[in-house]
Each structure stands twice: as structure tokens, then as C-alpha cells.
Design a protein around this motif. Structure first.
Motif, PDB file in Angstrom:
ATOM      1  N   GLY A 358      -0.253  -9.190  12.983  1.00  0.00           N
ATOM      2  CA  GLY A 358      -1.209  -6.965  12.758  1.00  0.00           C
ATOM      3  C   GLY A 358      -0.600  -6.863  11.371  1.00  0.00           C
ATOM      4  N   SER A 359      -1.270  -5.109  11.754  1.00  0.00           N
ATOM      5  CA  SER A 359      -1.339  -3.929  10.996  1.00  0.00           C
ATOM      6  C   SER A 359      -0.151  -4.068   9.438  1.00  0.00           C
ATOM      7  CB  SER A 359      -1.726  -2.563  11.330  1.00  0.00           C
ATOM      8  OG  SER A 359      -1.280  -1.555  10.309  1.00  0.00           O
ATOM      9  N   TYR A 360      -0.137  -4.269   8.506  1.00  0.00           N
ATOM     10  CA  TYR A 360       0.798  -3.338   7.613  1.00  0.00           C
ATOM     11  C   TYR A 360       1.554  -2.347   7.608  1.00  0.00           C
ATOM     12  CZ  TYR A 360      -4.166  -3.166   5.333  1.00  0.00           C
ATOM     13  OH  TYR A 360      -5.347  -2.089   5.283  1.00  0.00           O
ATOM     14  N   GLU A 361       0.787  -1.418   8.179  1.00  0.00           N
ATOM     15  CA  GLU A 361       1.478   0.153   8.057  1.00  0.00           C
ATOM     16  C   GLU A 361       2.274  -0.173   9.066  1.00  0.00           C
ATOM     17  OE1 GLU A 361       1.392   3.364  10.920  1.00  0.00           O
ATOM     18  OE2 GLU A 361       0.244   2.068  11.382  1.00  0.00           O
ATOM     19  N   GLU A 362       2.078  -0.860  10.614  1.00  0.00           N
ATOM     20  CA  GLU A 362       2.937  -0.756  11.557  1.00  0.00           C
ATOM     21  C   GLU A 362       3.933  -1.825  11.424  1.00  0.00           C
ATOM     22  OE1 GLU A 362       2.822  -1.316  16.416  1.00  0.00           O
ATOM     23  OE2 GLU A 362       1.440  -2.776  14.948  1.00  0.00           O
ATOM     24  N   PHE A 363       3.880  -2.745  10.774  1.00  0.00           N
ATOM     25  CA  PHE A 363       4.746  -3.576  10.510  1.00  0.00           C
ATOM     26  C   PHE A 363       6.024  -2.922   9.630  1.00  0.00           C
ATOM     27  CE2 PHE A 363       5.799  -7.909   9.371  1.00  0.00           C
ATOM     28  CZ  PHE A 363       7.005  -8.497   8.690  1.00  0.00           C
ATOM     29  N   CYS A 364       5.803  -2.476   8.648  1.00  0.00           N
ATOM     30  CA  CYS A 364       6.488  -1.366   7.997  1.00  0.00           C
ATOM     31  C   CYS A 364       6.716  -0.680   8.919  1.00  0.00           C
ATOM     32  CB  CYS A 364       6.165  -0.791   6.186  1.00  0.00           C
ATOM     33  SG  CYS A 364       5.717  -1.901   5.147  1.00  0.00           S
ATOM     34  N   GLU A 365       6.745   0.310   9.669  1.00  0.00           N
ATOM     35  CA  GLU A 365       6.830   1.372  10.359  1.00  0.00           C
ATOM     36  C   GLU A 365       8.401   0.717  11.662  1.00  0.00           C
ATOM     37  OE1 GLU A 365       5.852   4.673  13.352  1.00  0.00           O
ATOM     38  OE2 GLU A 365       4.505   3.505  12.889  1.00  0.00           O
ATOM     39  N   ASN A 366       8.027  -0.153  11.661  1.00  0.00           N
ATOM     40  CA  ASN A 366       9.029  -1.264  12.681  1.00  0.00           C
ATOM     41  C   ASN A 366      10.549  -1.702  12.167  1.00  0.00           C
ATOM     42  OD1 ASN A 366       7.221  -1.470  14.879  1.00  0.00           O
ATOM     43  ND2 ASN A 366       6.292  -3.249  13.803  1.00  0.00           N
ATOM     44  N   MET A 367      10.225  -1.778  10.989  1.00  0.00           N
ATOM     45  CA  MET A 367      11.216  -2.328   9.732  1.00  0.00           C
ATOM     46  C   MET A 367      11.646  -0.621   9.667  1.00  0.00           C
ATOM     47  SD  MET A 367      10.155  -4.833   6.512  1.00  0.00           S
ATOM     48  CE  MET A 367      11.735  -4.944   6.139  1.00  0.00           C
ATOM     49  N   LEU A 368      11.599   0.070   9.609  1.00  0.00           N
ATOM     50  CA  LEU A 368      12.647   1.708   9.779  1.00  0.00           C
ATOM     51  C   LEU A 368      12.826   2.291  10.595  1.00  0.00           C
ATOM     52  CD1 LEU A 368       9.246   3.522   7.178  1.00  0.00           C
ATOM     53  CD2 LEU A 368      12.428   3.170   6.207  1.00  0.00           C
ATOM     54  N   ILE A 369      12.114   1.615  11.686  1.00  0.00           N
ATOM     55  CA  ILE A 369      12.559   1.894  12.501  1.00  0.00           C
ATOM     56  C   ILE A 369      13.816   1.376  13.774  1.00  0.00           C
ATOM     57  CG2 ILE A 369      12.061   2.070  15.295  1.00  0.00           C
ATOM     58  CD1 ILE A 369       9.048   3.267  14.859  1.00  0.00           C
ATOM     59  N   ARG A 370      13.847  -0.357  13.319  1.00  0.00           N
ATOM     60  CA  ARG A 370      14.257  -0.904  13.578  1.00  0.00           C
ATOM     61  C   ARG A 370      15.890  -0.633  12.751  1.00  0.00           C
ATOM     62  NH1 ARG A 370      16.138  -4.530  17.517  1.00  0.00           N
ATOM     63  NH2 ARG A 370      16.967  -6.230  16.730  1.00  0.00           N
ATOM     64  N   ASN A 371      15.851  -0.615  11.570  1.00  0.00           N
ATOM     65  CA  ASN A 371      17.082  -0.258  10.741  1.00  0.00           C
ATOM     66  C   ASN A 371      17.492   1.033  10.711  1.00  0.00           C
ATOM     67  OD1 ASN A 371      18.355  -1.016   7.748  1.00  0.00           O
ATOM     68  ND2 ASN A 371      18.151   1.040   7.448  1.00  0.00           N
ATOM     69  N   ARG A 372      17.327   2.013  12.341  1.00  0.00           N
ATOM     70  CA  ARG A 372      18.429   2.777  12.204  1.00  0.00           C
ATOM     71  C   ARG A 372      18.601   2.329  13.173  1.00  0.00           C
ATOM     72  NH1 ARG A 372      12.484   6.480  14.011  1.00  0.00           N
ATOM     73  NH2 ARG A 372      11.698   7.051  11.980  1.00  0.00           N
ATOM     74  N   THR A 373      18.796   0.694  14.151  1.00  0.00           N
ATOM     75  CA  THR A 373      19.789   1.331  15.076  1.00  0.00           C
ATOM     76  C   THR A 373      20.581  -0.225  14.374  1.00  0.00           C
ATOM     77  OG1 THR A 373      18.153  -0.689  15.986  1.00  0.00           O
ATOM     78  CG2 THR A 373      18.933   2.374  16.835  1.00  0.00           C
ATOM     79  N   VAL A 374      19.981  -0.976  13.669  1.00  0.00           N
ATOM     80  CA  VAL A 374      20.265  -2.775  13.225  1.00  0.00           C
ATOM     81  C   VAL A 374      19.504  -2.640  12.020  1.00  0.00           C
ATOM     82  CG1 VAL A 374      19.788  -4.811  13.893  1.00  0.00           C
ATOM     83  CG2 VAL A 374      20.038  -4.063  15.329  1.00  0.00           C
ATOM     84  N   PRO A 375      21.080  -3.102  11.131  1.00  0.00           N
ATOM     85  CA  PRO A 375      20.376  -3.417   9.900  1.00  0.00           C
ATOM     86  C   PRO A 375      18.989  -3.797   9.550  1.00  0.00           C
ATOM     87  CG  PRO A 375      22.553  -3.347   9.681  1.00  0.00           C
ATOM     88  CD  PRO A 375      22.206  -3.676  11.260  1.00  0.00           C
ATOM     89  N   ALA A 376      17.670  -3.862   9.315  1.00  0.00           N
ATOM     90  CA  ALA A 376      16.735  -4.612   9.185  1.00  0.00           C
ATOM     91  C   ALA A 376      16.402  -4.439   7.505  1.00  0.00           C
ATOM     92  CB  ALA A 376      15.941  -4.253   9.903  1.00  0.00           C
ATOM     93  N   ILE A 377      16.449  -3.475   6.339  1.00  0.00           N
ATOM     94  CA  ILE A 377      15.742  -3.689   5.087  1.00  0.00           C
ATOM     95  C   ILE A 377      17.495  -3.923   4.394  1.00  0.00           C
ATOM     96  CG2 ILE A 377      15.144  -2.053   3.094  1.00  0.00           C
ATOM     97  CD1 ILE A 377      14.240   0.169   5.479  1.00  0.00           C
ATOM     98  N   PRO A 378      16.989  -5.249   3.728  1.00  0.00           N
ATOM     99  CA  PRO A 378      15.807  -5.740   4.093  1.00  0.00           C
ATOM    100  C   PRO A 378      16.704  -6.622   5.317  1.00  0.00           C
ATOM    101  CG  PRO A 378      17.764  -7.344   2.353  1.00  0.00           C
ATOM    102  CD  PRO A 378      18.275  -5.562   2.793  1.00  0.00           C
ATOM    103  N   SER A 379      14.964  -7.521   5.605  1.00  0.00           N
ATOM    104  CA  SER A 379      14.585  -8.491   6.852  1.00  0.00           C
ATOM    105  C   SER A 379      14.531  -9.625   5.789  1.00  0.00           C
ATOM    106  CB  SER A 379      13.715  -7.898   7.320  1.00  0.00           C
ATOM    107  OG  SER A 379      13.545  -6.620   8.653  1.00  0.00           O
TER     108      SER A 379
END
Length: 561
Positions: A358-379
Motif C-alpha cells: 500500500g501507500s507509503y504515506e499511509e504506511f508511515c502514518e500507521n507507524m506513528l499512530i501505532r507508536n502512541r500505544t505500542v512502541p513502533a519506532i523503530p519497527s
């Protein structure tokens, strides 16, 4: 009344694609133009990009393949309207779809050689009503920079300086599977060698688009282009933009604008303070934005009463801090890694949390959103030996040639078992093993029940067209050791928010009123695509189009063009 050192009809801040399209139109209308570029090179972020334009119903598509109504339907269904997306509206989306194809016709008529980017480059959400599973992309033909003469050294460096069509370049990684692609490779190599022998300097992608646009502007004497000319102030009196203050010979220089000022000055990707304010958790070091993207005009126009919108948005480009990443001209991207068979991505709890295609824009947005609740940066991108035997990693080479240095640097981790890999990347072994087992089950059953990877054409486009061992072109098991992992962070190719504009590209105040004589396009604006990236070229296409629309409006041309 403001006093000026000189005056033009049309004053343009920044030299991206929309600046050039506006200048060519103004020239046809018999108007004078100056383009003021902060950097020492012309071309802006467009030059460094893929140079793709997303243009519904364009001249290169087959009759009946697309239509204006289909393009509008797609954007209306995908983008929609919300209070936090003031940059888009039904009127602005329709204006884009209606005018983008006309802009392309105009540019071709100015001698700029364009072509279809590919016959197969699907919209990023091709399953949405109005989406196209073939291609709405338009690109420039490869360009010889030597044609620019004295301006050759002033064109910003591209990311791919070879005599190759962008579509052909993207097929080369699969060369070993196809004699047709091998022939393309040898043709490119021959042309590259011949070019060096005959004094040519070939570029493709964004540099080819901007090189061709620059040449058209120079050939037609359509604009006075000035580099090293930062704009510090937009002069507004009684609600009307009258001109700008730039720098000439180290001193302030006031330039008046009879018809208007166009702001196409890029985003704020290199301004960490603005990133912290609007996009916390992102870093300027992870951005492929150009060095001058400091948001100068965002700050200036807000100070002058313009409304800003969608400032939390960026055009994400997932990347990895591979050896040499900090000095690389283009950061190592991982879209072509996690989107391939035999690869997934997990957060720091060892859990998969999105469709890796999928979209690289959505991919990175998903990482940032996930990181608010579960450490995801880095994935972590998780791969097996099947992947390593077949594909390159993060766009920087193959395992066969680079494995030793990758492992030695500590960037890549390797283990003989999934549990061992989990320990190497400090995620719970049982969780990672469960995630990989679940993924392998989806591959064997033929359906990603969690995130539907492979169900849209674009997911498969990101995969491997020659892959036959899975249910589609992007799903393969992770079961052959050793197993590997690399860190992935939410990089970007630029920011995606800015001043709010209407359908004529006029900059609006917080009250929704246009500021007379003040226009904007490109990533200096809140995107007409809202918070979505609908397809390849959804930044360059709107920049080119709304710069052109701005010139039409300012020159009073209406529908004459």
C-alpha cells in the motif's frame, strides 16, 4: 503605497514544477515573470523526486479507460471532507481533475516531452469506486542536461541520473527472470556509455521533468529565474499582495507584482521545531526533503493572516538507518522490502500491525499512530533466507554482496530461529514466533485475514511479478532460516500541509476569504488530497496543475486555455 526596486506581472517564490507551468502560461498571455529560488539550484523537491504526475483521464490513456467523472468519484470516495482537512473540498477536487489533463495538454504543446509513466501502476486504493487498476501516471522522457547549456550546473541533482525511462528502471531488479528486462538493461547501459563518449548527461524521473520544464522556460524566455534569492517577506497592503522582499547583492530588494504572487516554496521538512510542533515523533534527518525546506513561507503567510491546514501531514517514505544513510542523497527506502514476498513488519512487541504493502504515506502514518500505544519506532522488517536469495534490501544492494558489512555494522540482525531473531531485536520471542506462524498460515490459506495484503492491485504491484509460490505476488512464507531483521522508521519525501487555498489557488484567511493577488501551490499548501495520497504523483501533479490554475486566474484567462 509600497515602493519597489523593480516590478513584474507575476512574482513566483520557489522553482518547483508548479512555478514552471505557471511561467509558461503567463508567457503565452504576454506577461512578465520572475522566479525567485532560495537555493543555488533550480528544481525544488520535484527535481529530487520520481517526477510522476497523477493525472486522471490524461491524454496518454486509452479511450474509455478513464474519465473526469471517474476521477472525481475516486477522490470523493477516498478523500472526503472533514473539519481537519480544509485544503480539500468537492470544488477543489473537481477543479483538479478537470484542469490537470488540460495542464498536461498545454505543457506538451509547449514542447515538453511527456509519456505515460506505465500501463500498470495502479492507484494506491484501486479498490475504491473510481479507482484505476492500470495507471493514471504521467512522466517526462529522459533528458540530456547538456541541452540546458550554461544552466546545466544550476539544475538540482536528480536521484536517478541514467538514460532510462522511470518504468524501465523500476523493472530492472527482476532482470534475471526476463530476457525482455535484460534487453532493457543492456540498452540503458549502451546509451549511458554512448552518452559519456558523446558528452551527454542523462537524467530521468524528477530531474528529467524539471530539466525539460526549465528548458521550455528558457527557450521561450518565459521568466527571469534567479537562484540564491530567498524571499523574506510578502508585502500585503489593504488586504492585497503587492510584491515581495528578496535579496540582491546581499541587500534587501523589493519586487512588485502587477498581477499577483505565487508561493511554491516547498514544505518544512528540515525545520525540526516545526516538526516537533505539528508532527511529533518525526525527524528531519529521516526526510528526503531538500535542504532549504524550512517552512519560511508557512511562517510568513501565517503571520500575514493566511490560514494553515493539515500541518500534521507528511508524504511518508518508510526508511532504514542503513550504513551510510546519514550522508545518502536519497535515504534507504524500505517500501520495496516489506512489500515483497517473505517479508512482514512488526512493532517492538513482536506484533504485525498493518498491511505492509500500500501507500507509503499511509504506511508511515500507521507507524506513528501505532507508536502512541505500542512502541513502533523503530519497527522491524522480518525476512527469511528465501527473501535474501531473491531480493535487494532497502534499495542499497543484495545480501550476497553486502551481508558481511551489514551484520558487522549491527544494522541487520540474523539468527537461525525466529526466537533467536526476537532476542537479537529485543522483542518477546513467543510473540514474534506467533506472528510469523500466523502469517505463514495466511499465506497457505491464500488470505491475509488481519490486514488484507494482496487484495488490491497496488499491493501486488509492489510485490514480485514473477513470484509463483504464494497466493499472489506479495505474500510468501517466512520459514527458511536463517532469519533476518532491519529497523524501519517513518521517513518522508516532504511535508503535506500549508496554507489553505480555494479552487483558483488563492490563499485564504482564517475566515475563508481570499487574499487578493496571493496564490500558492505545491507542498506550501494544505493538499487538495486532504490526508490521503491517492496514487503515484499526488504531489507533483497538483503542484503543476494549481500553479497553472493560479496563472490562469491571475491573468484573467478563464477557460480560454
Amino acid at each position: 503605497m509600497a515602493q519597489f526596486d523593480e516590478t513584474f506581472d507575476w512574482v513566483v517564490v520557489g522553482s518547483g514544477a508548479g512555478s514552471m507551468s505557471s511561467a509558461l502560461l503567463m508567457k503565452q498571455a504576454g506577461k512578465s515573470v520572475v522566479i525567485l529560488e532560495k537555493a543555488e539550484w533550480v528544481g525544488g523537491t520535484t527535481c529530487k523526486s520520481g517526477g510522476v504526475m497523477w493525472i486522471p483521464a490524461n491524454r496518454f490513456m486509452d479511450p474509455g479507460e478513464d474519465s473526469v467523472e471517474k476521477g472525481v468519484e475516486y477522490l470523493d470516495n477516498l478523500v472526503g471532507d472533514a473539519p481537519d482537512t480544509p485544503g480539500t473540498s468537492p470544488q477543489r477536487r473537481r477543479a483538479y481533475v478537470n484542469q490537470a489533463r488540460r495542464m498536461v495538454d498545454f505543457i506538451v504543446g509547449q514542447g515538453v516531452q511527456l509519456e505515460r509513466g506505465s500501463t500498470y501502476w495502479p492507484d494506491y486504493y484501486d479498490e475504491v469506486p473510481g479507482g484505476v487498476k492500470t495507471s493514471r501516471t504521467v512522466t517526462a522522457l529522459p533528458f540530456d542536461k547538456k541541452e540546458l547549456g550554461a544552466w546545466e550546473s544550476k539544475l538540482r541533482k536528480g536521484f536517478l541520473e541514467v538514460p532510462a525511462r522511470l518504468d524501465d528502471g523500476m523493472r530492472l531488479p527482476f532482470m534475471k527472470h526476463s530476457w525482455e528486462i535484460k534487453k532493457i538493461f543492456f540498452k540503458i547501459a549502451f546509451k549511458l556509455v554512448l552518452g559519456k563518449l558523446t558528452g551527454k548527461h542523462w537524467v530521468t524521473a524528477g530531474a528529467a521533468l524539471q530539466g525539460r520544464m526549465l528548458k521550455a522556460v528558457l527557450d521561450k524566455n518565459a521568466a527571469d529565474i534567479r537562484v540564491n534569492s530567498p524571499v523574506n517577506e510578502v508585502i500585503i497592503e489593504n488586504g492585497k499582495a503587492l510584491g515581495v522582499v528578496t535579496v540582491k547583492d546581499g541587500k534587501p530588494w523589493r519586487i512588485g507584482a502587477n498581477l499577483g504572487v505565487l508561493i511554491n516554496a516547498g514544505g518544512f521538512s528540515q525545520n525540526q521545531a516545526m516538526r516537533d510542533k505539528y508532527m511529533p515523533g518525526t525527524r528531519k534527518e529521516w526526510s528526503n526533503g531538500i535542504e532549504t525546506d524550512h517552512g519560511d513561507m508557512h511562517i510568513e503567510l501565517e503571520r500575514k493572516g493566511a490560514a494553515l491546514g493539515q500541518m500534521d501531514q507528511m508524504v511518508g517514505f518508510q526508511m532504514s538507518e542503513a550504513p551510510g544513510w546519514d550522508t545518502a542523497y536519497v535515504k534507504p527506502g524500505t517500501q520495496g522490502t516489506t512489500g515483497k514476498p517473505h517479508a512482514i513488519q512488526v512493532d517492538q512487541s513482536g506484533v504485525r500491525y498493518m498491511n505492509e504493502g500500500g501507500s507509503y504515506e499511509e504506511f508511515c502514518e500507521n507507524m506513528l499512530i501505532r507508536n502512541r500505544t505500542v512502541p513502533a519506532i523503530p519497527s522491524w522488517a522480518i525476512m527469511d533466507q528465501q527473501f535474501m536469495d531473491e531480493y535487494g534490501v532497502a534499495g542499497i544492494g543484495t545480501a550476497k554482496k553486502n551481508m558481511a558489512k551489514w551484520l558487522q555494522s549491527g544494522w541487520m540482525r540474523r539468527a537461525d530461529s525466529i526466537e533467536g531473531l526476537a532476542e537479537a531485536i529485543k522483542v518477546p520471542p513467543a510473540a514474534l514466533k506467533g506472528t510469523v506462524d500466523r502469517w505463514n498460515g495466511f499465506v497457505r490459506s491464500g488470505k491475509d485475514e488481519d490486514f488484507h495484503r494482496g487484495e488490491r492491485a497496488y499491493d501486488n504491484w509492489l510485490g514480485d511479478p514473477f513470484f509463483k509460490d504464494g497466493p499472489n505476488q506479495c505474500m510468501g512464507t517466512i520459514e527458511k532460516g536463517p532469519f533476518y531483521a532491519i529497523p524501519v522508521v517513518p521517513g518522508d519525501v516532504g511535508t503535506y500541509g500549508g496554507v489553505v487555498c480555494d479552487s483558483d489557488s488563492r490563499v485564504l484567511t482564517a475566515e475563508g476569504n481570499p487574499i487578493e493577488g496571493l496564490y500558492a501551490c505545491g507542498v506550501a499548501t494544505a493538499s487538495p488530497m486532504g490526508k490521503v495520497y491517492p496514487g503515484a504523483g499526488a504531489s507533483v501533479g497538483p503542484s503543476m496543475t494549481f500553479g497553472w490554475i493560479a496563472a490562469k486566474h491571475a491573468a484573467g484567462l478563464g477557460n480560454q486555455v
